[in-house]
Design a protein around this motif. Structure first.
Motif, short mmCIF file in Angstrom:
data_model
loop_
_atom_site.label_atom_id
_atom_site.label_comp_id
_atom_site.label_asym_id
_atom_site.label_seq_id
_atom_site.Cartn_x
_atom_site.Cartn_y
_atom_site.Cartn_z
N LYS A 1 7.52 -8.17 2.67
CA LYS A 1 7.08 -8.79 1.35
C LYS A 1 6.60 -7.57 0.65
O LYS A 1 5.75 -6.87 1.20
CB LYS A 1 6.35 -9.88 1.66
N ARG A 2 7.01 -7.82 -0.80
CA ARG A 2 6.27 -6.98 -1.83
C ARG A 2 5.07 -7.46 -2.11
O ARG A 2 4.98 -8.64 -2.80
CB ARG A 2 7.49 -6.76 -2.88
N LEU A 3 3.84 -6.97 -1.91
CA LEU A 3 2.56 -7.41 -2.06
C LEU A 3 1.79 -6.71 -2.84
O LEU A 3 1.97 -5.56 -2.92
CB LEU A 3 1.93 -7.55 -0.54
N PHE A 4 0.95 -7.40 -3.72
CA PHE A 4 -0.06 -6.78 -4.59
C PHE A 4 -1.33 -7.99 -4.82
O PHE A 4 -1.17 -9.43 -4.63
CB PHE A 4 0.55 -6.65 -5.92
N LEU A 5 -2.40 -7.48 -5.02
CA LEU A 5 -3.47 -8.07 -5.21
C LEU A 5 -3.76 -8.40 -6.90
O LEU A 5 -3.48 -7.33 -7.56
CB LEU A 5 -4.86 -7.54 -4.90
N ALA A 6 -3.85 -9.77 -7.43
CA ALA A 6 -3.75 -9.61 -8.91
C ALA A 6 -4.74 -10.93 -9.32
O ALA A 6 -4.96 -11.71 -8.31
CB ALA A 6 -2.27 -10.21 -9.12
#
Length: 75
Positions: free
Chosen positions: A9-14
């Motif tokens: 999964k392509r993850l980021f915190l936003a």
């Protein structure tokens, strides 16, 4: 012999922006889109509801760690 790889999964915190901020960005984006189109520029525009502030890009991450990461962020 085939190797099974875990799903990534392509993850980021936003952070999501307020509706008022998103609306203003959407209005500015629409003006810029018109100007870009008039100048025959090819630009990929993000729909206003998808606009957010990325705090940290985590990259392609094994799907099995999504829940533990989410739990840590929720704390």
């Amino acid at each position: 012999m085939s190797v099974v790889t875990p799903e990534k999964k392509r993850l980021f915190l936003a952070i999501n922006l307020s509706m008022a901020t998103t609306r203003k960005i959407g209005e500015a984006s629409l003006r810029m889109q018109r100007e870009a189109q008039a100048a025959q520029l090819k630009v990929a525009w993000v729909p206003p509801p998808n606009i957010h502030l990325t705090l940290k890009f985590l990259g392609w991450t094994n799907a099995d760690v999504v829940a533990p990461i989410r739990d840590l962020v929720d704390e």
